[in-house]
Design an enzyme around this catalytic site. Structure first.
Site, PDB file in Angstrom:
ATOM      1  N   CYS A   1       0.696  -1.339  -0.034  1.00 10.19           N
ATOM      2  CA  CYS A   1      -0.092  -0.144  -0.036  1.00 10.19           C
ATOM      3  C   CYS A   1       0.764   1.237   0.074  1.00 10.19           C
ATOM      4  CB  CYS A   1      -0.947   0.063   1.208  1.00 10.19           C
ATOM      5  SG  CYS A   1      -2.039  -1.479   1.422  1.00 10.19           S
TER       6      CYS A   1
ATOM      7  N   ARG B   1       2.256   1.411  -5.842  1.00  6.08           N
ATOM      8  CA  ARG B   1       2.399   0.457  -4.710  1.00  6.08           C
ATOM      9  C   ARG B   1       1.279  -0.396  -4.578  1.00  6.08           C
ATOM     10  NH1 ARG B   1       6.628   1.863  -1.456  1.00  6.08           N
ATOM     11  NH2 ARG B   1       5.780   0.595   0.400  1.00  6.08           N
TER      12      ARG B   1
ATOM     13  N   TRP C   1      -3.101  -2.278  -1.684  1.00  4.85           N
ATOM     14  CA  TRP C   1      -2.913  -3.557  -2.304  1.00  4.85           C
ATOM     15  C   TRP C   1      -3.625  -4.518  -1.260  1.00  4.85           C
ATOM     16  CZ3 TRP C   1      -0.255  -8.318  -1.098  1.00  4.85           C
ATOM     17  CH2 TRP C   1      -0.265  -8.825  -2.141  1.00  4.85           C
TER      18      TRP C   1
ATOM     19  N   ASN D   1      -0.169   0.075   6.073  1.00  5.09           N
ATOM     20  CA  ASN D   1       0.604  -0.618   5.103  1.00  5.09           C
ATOM     21  C   ASN D   1       1.114  -1.677   5.961  1.00  5.09           C
ATOM     22  OD1 ASN D   1       1.986  -1.807   3.001  1.00  5.09           O
ATOM     23  ND2 ASN D   1       3.793  -0.210   3.231  1.00  5.09           N
ATOM     24  N   GLY D   2       1.038  -2.937   5.413  1.00  5.41           N
ATOM     25  CA  GLY D   2       1.411  -4.163   6.216  1.00  5.41           C
ATOM     26  C   GLY D   2       0.707  -5.163   6.669  1.00  5.41           C
TER      27      GLY D   2
ATOM     28  N   GLU E   1      14.448 -13.922 -16.792  1.00  2.56           N
ATOM     29  CA  GLU E   1      14.098 -12.616 -16.609  1.00  2.56           C
ATOM     30  C   GLU E   1      12.835 -12.246 -17.677  1.00  2.56           C
ATOM     31  OE1 GLU E   1      13.769 -10.537 -14.331  1.00  2.56           O
ATOM     32  OE2 GLU E   1      13.516  -8.391 -15.469  1.00  2.56           O
TER      33      GLU E   1
ATOM     34  N   LYS F   1       9.049 -11.070 -17.047  1.00  3.11           N
ATOM     35  CA  LYS F   1       8.579  -9.774 -17.780  1.00  3.11           C
ATOM     36  C   LYS F   1       7.201 -10.085 -18.452  1.00  3.11           C
ATOM     37  CE  LYS F   1      10.151  -7.030 -15.687  1.00  3.11           C
ATOM     38  NZ  LYS F   1      11.106  -7.335 -14.876  1.00  3.11           N
TER      39      LYS F   1
ATOM     40  N   GLU G   1       4.217 -11.135 -16.109  1.00  6.42           N
ATOM     41  CA  GLU G   1       3.729 -10.082 -15.245  1.00  6.42           C
ATOM     42  C   GLU G   1       2.792  -8.910 -16.054  1.00  6.42           C
ATOM     43  OE1 GLU G   1       7.837  -7.892 -14.009  1.00  6.42           O
ATOM     44  OE2 GLU G   1       6.138  -7.809 -12.476  1.00  6.42           O
TER      45      GLU G   1
ATOM     46  N   HIS H   1      15.367 -32.523 -21.541  1.00  3.38           N
ATOM     47  CA  HIS H   1      14.974 -33.278 -20.601  1.00  3.38           C
ATOM     48  C   HIS H   1      13.209 -33.034 -20.014  1.00  3.38           C
ATOM     49  CE1 HIS H   1      18.991 -34.602 -20.079  1.00  3.38           C
ATOM     50  NE2 HIS H   1      19.350 -33.380 -20.302  1.00  3.38           N
TER      51      HIS H   1
ATOM     52  N   LYS I   1       4.297  -2.897  -6.632  1.00  4.25           N
ATOM     53  CA  LYS I   1       5.648  -2.703  -6.785  1.00  4.25           C
ATOM     54  C   LYS I   1       6.707  -3.033  -5.718  1.00  4.25           C
ATOM     55  CE  LYS I   1       9.227  -0.615  -8.996  1.00  4.25           C
ATOM     56  NZ  LYS I   1       9.762  -1.405 -10.110  1.00  4.25           N
TER      57      LYS I   1
HETATM   58  C1  AGP Z   1       9.824  -7.639 -11.378  1.00  4.93           C
HETATM   59  O1  AGP Z   1       9.507  -6.797 -12.624  1.00  4.93           O
HETATM   60  C2  AGP Z   1       9.120  -7.199 -10.110  1.00  4.93           C
HETATM   61  N1  AGP Z   1       8.329  -6.241 -10.019  1.00  4.93           N
HETATM   62  C3  AGP Z   1       9.713  -8.325  -8.996  1.00  4.93           C
HETATM   63  O2  AGP Z   1      10.007  -9.279  -9.123  1.00  4.93           O
HETATM   64  C4  AGP Z   1      10.682  -7.369  -8.123  1.00  4.93           C
HETATM   65  O3  AGP Z   1      11.938  -7.372  -8.857  1.00  4.93           O
HETATM   66  C5  AGP Z   1      10.794  -8.111  -6.676  1.00  4.93           C
HETATM   67  O4  AGP Z   1       9.721  -7.976  -6.194  1.00  4.93           O
HETATM   68  C6  AGP Z   1      11.860  -7.758  -5.791  1.00  4.93           C
HETATM   69  O5  AGP Z   1      11.690  -6.262  -5.447  1.00  4.93           O
HETATM   70  P1  AGP Z   1      12.956  -5.452  -4.837  1.00  4.93           P
HETATM   71  O6  AGP Z   1      13.830  -5.329  -5.905  1.00  4.93           O
HETATM   72  O7  AGP Z   1      12.340  -4.330  -4.529  1.00  4.93           O
HETATM   73  O8  AGP Z   1      13.082  -6.050  -3.622  1.00  4.93           O
END
Ligand code: AGP
Length: 606
Positions: free
Chosen positions: A2, A27, A76, A102-103, A481, A485, A488, A504, A601
């Site tokens: 959040c 966030r 969130w 938040n939390g 990676e 990408k 998500e 395999h 994020k």
């Molecule tokens: C990747 O595109 C993500 N948004 C996610 O995997 C991110 O890298 C991960 O949550 C780690 O976040 P941080 O680097 O802020 O710790």
């Protein structure tokens, strides 16, 4: 998770609170809400709505009373679905106290049962609501002192939290607190701010104060008081924010993600400045590296992929064994760790709970901690023995791009530093790799100039159900990676495999027309040949192969040409087309690029 913002000052509170929420929406965007204080004695003005901030803003067209102090929240969802009722702020039963959070409050059920037994009436399914009722009682016990009440309540809570509270009888005051979740103070002139991160108030002030664990902050337009939970006043830890408001704006790009992809050359250059001939002692003085015998890298998601690349570099250049761990798994398997272990947490936000907890576990078992982080003043670097900051600037899009590029650079710098400390690297090699690093920003620039055809090509696969990514050596984490990408952003099934693993099992996934991206820069002739065979294998089974390489790949259906660089540095270049594929696919499928569904994020809950 959040986003939280608070404003108190000489100006109308609505505009800075809404601006802060807009900047923090990355966030969390399940719901949003605002509470404003009016004159003392008048009830709070509260509005909250499920959905994105835009839904809340539409309701504000009907008029908002003048107020100089208020709090705002973008959610969130964890406990309770994304509904109007579960949206923050939450109010006490008198309707005079408003709280945002938040939390996760881990003991909320027992608190709720006790409070209900005392006659408190709950409206939502959230963990947060227990806190507002508790705070309401505590404030009465403390004769209306909201800061004292907050200290008492925080001592009763388990879990992680950033809390902000206002009360209608004390309209200029906002009280905040934090534990394992971010909160920073913005210091203005006749106005002060509280927020999850500095981007919320960057257009108003560049002066910020850090808050530590279990600290309570009490702000009015002209005064900021920070205390620990025992009520002792703490000295402020002030720092200047080094970037300006334009860095947190889209600047003509259709999405933050696209802007951030194009900012990579600068982000890499900024992270390299002054470090190419070694890390100076101002960075590493908190470490004793000579006797370490093992490196453990802990990270999540994209940062974890940067860690995997780091493993190749550290093992090769520094001759140390390296384990790369998903932070969320690390502490729960009770791994062996001691004072000869160097732990490297990698985190863009510096607040990822899984990474923070894994790091604390390692530290409590004697490990030295050298973090890689992009966010000044955040918890992970604050609790580390040393930190190598990346200079990606603010990354607003949920999908990490420029932060990843700079995390890769940071891993190379650490690997070279360790190799140098251990006396393993020749001056010739250091000079050669230094030159290669220095050329990276220009080479990423070149990749960006050539990706246009890829954008059109990607749209052809818009209706595919799956896309596979292959790579070997450092091309394998790059493939992972690329797949992350795509998942998500495009909500499409995607997986990354080492080229050699195909036969395999995964090769059974290949069907007529399956798009396969082969990350296959040269640098290691043997592996180049083997990747070429893998391309032949999938093509023979009907795959459409997009190769990313610095040389021709005759077997590929399409080739994206990237410049040549040192074998270990290739991910910095080859990830760029993968980012563009994911971006373009999300656009083609009509998805929200900067705020993909279900994600946030900064993941500040475990
Ligand atoms: C990747 O595109 C993500 N948004 C996610 O995997 C991110 O890298 C991960 O949550 C780690 O976040 P941080 O680097 O802020 O710790």
């Amino acid at each position: 998770m959040c986003g939280i913002v608070g404003y108190t000052g000489k100006n109308s509170a609505l505009a800075p609170v809404l601006e802060g929420l807009r900047r923090l929406e990355y966030r969390g965007y399940d719901s949003a809400g605002i509470a404003l204080t009016l004159e003392a004695g008048l009830p709070l003005w509260v509005e909250k709505r499920a959905g994105k901030l835009g839904n809340l803003e539409e309701t504000l067209d009907q008029g908002v009373p003048t107020s100089h102090s208020g709090i705002g929240h973008t959610r969130w969802a964890t406990h309770g679905g994304p509904t109007d009722t579960n949206a923050h702020p939450h109010l006490d039963n008198d309707g005079k106290l408003a709280l945002i959070h938040n939390g996760i409050i881990e003991n909320y059920v027992e608190l709720r049962l006790a409070l209900e037994a005392k006659g408190h009436h709950f409206k939502s399914e959230t963990d947060t609501e227990s806190v507002v009722h508790l705070l309401s009682d505590a404030r009465k016990e403390h004769g209306g002192d909201l800061a004292a009440a907050m200290r008492q309540v925080c001592a009763q809570l388990r879990g992680s939290f950033t809390l902000l509270a206002i009360h209608s009888d004390d309209p200029e005051r906002i009280v905040g607190a934090r534990r394992n979740s971010p909160l920073v103070v913005g210091v203005g002139d006749g106005e002060n701010f509280l927020a999850s991160d500095v981007s919320a108030f960057i257009s108003h002030t560049k002066r910020a104060l850090e808050l530590g664990q279990d600290e309570v902050v009490d702000i009015t337009p002209t005064k900021i008081t920070i205390t620990d939970l025992a009520g002792n006043t703490l000295p402020p830890n002030e720092y200047e924010i080094s970037w300006d408001a334009s860095a947190a704006e889209r600047g003509g790009f259709s999405h933050f993600m696209l802007k951030e992809i194009y900012e990579q050359p600068k982000a890499i250059a900024d992270t390299l400045i002054g470090r190419m001939s070694g890390l100076d002692s101002s960075i590493t003085s908190g470490l004793e590296l000579v006797n370490i015998n093992k490196v453990v890298i802990i990270a999540c998601g994209t940062a974890y992929h940067a860690g995997l690349v780091g493993k190749y570099a550290i093992e090769k250049w520094a001759g140390l064994p390296v384990e790369v761990e998903f932070a969320s798994e690390y502490r729960y398997r009770e791994p062996y760790v001691d004072a000869a272990t160097l732990v490297i947490p990698i985190s863009q936000s510096g607040e990822t709970m899984d990474t923070l907890m894994a790091m604390r576990y390692a530290k409590s078992h004697g490990a030295q901690v050298f973090s890689v982080c992009n966010t000044n003043g955040s918890t992970i670097p604050r609790e580390s023995d040393a930190v190598l900051y990346t200079f990606a600037g603010p990354e607003i899009a949920v999908a990490s791009t420029k932060a990843f590029a700079t995390q890769l650079v940071a891993m190379y710098l650490i690997a070279l530093h360790l190799g140098t400390v251990r006396g393993l690297l020749s001056p010739e090699f250091l000079a050669q790799i230094g030159d290669e690093l220095a050329e990276l920003p220009g080479k990423v620039e070149q990749v960006l100039e050539t990706v246009e055809p890829l954008r059109e090509l990607t749209r052809k696969f818009k209706d595919s159900t799956s896309m596979l990514f292959l790579g070997r050596h450092v091309g394998f984490p790059t493939a992972l990676e690329g797949a992350l990408k795509l998942k998500e952003l495009a909500y499409m099934h995607a997986e990354g495999f080492p080229g050699g693993e195909l036969k395999h099992g995964p090769i059974a996934l290949i069907d007529e027309g399956t798009p396969v991206v082969a990350v296959m820069p040269t640098g290691n002739a043997l592996l180049t040949e083997k990747m070429a065979s893998n391309v032949q294998e999938v093509k023979a089974r009907g795959a459409v192969v997009i190769a990313i390489s610095d040389v021709d790949v005759p077997a590929a259906t399409h080739l994206i040409r990237i410049p040549t660089t040192h074998e270990f540095l290739q991910p910095v270049l080859s990830v760029v087309p993968l980012q563009v594929i994911a971006y373009e696919m999300a656009v083609a499928r009509g998805n929200d690029v900067d705020q993909p569904r279900n994600l946030a994020k900064s993941v500040t809950v475990e």
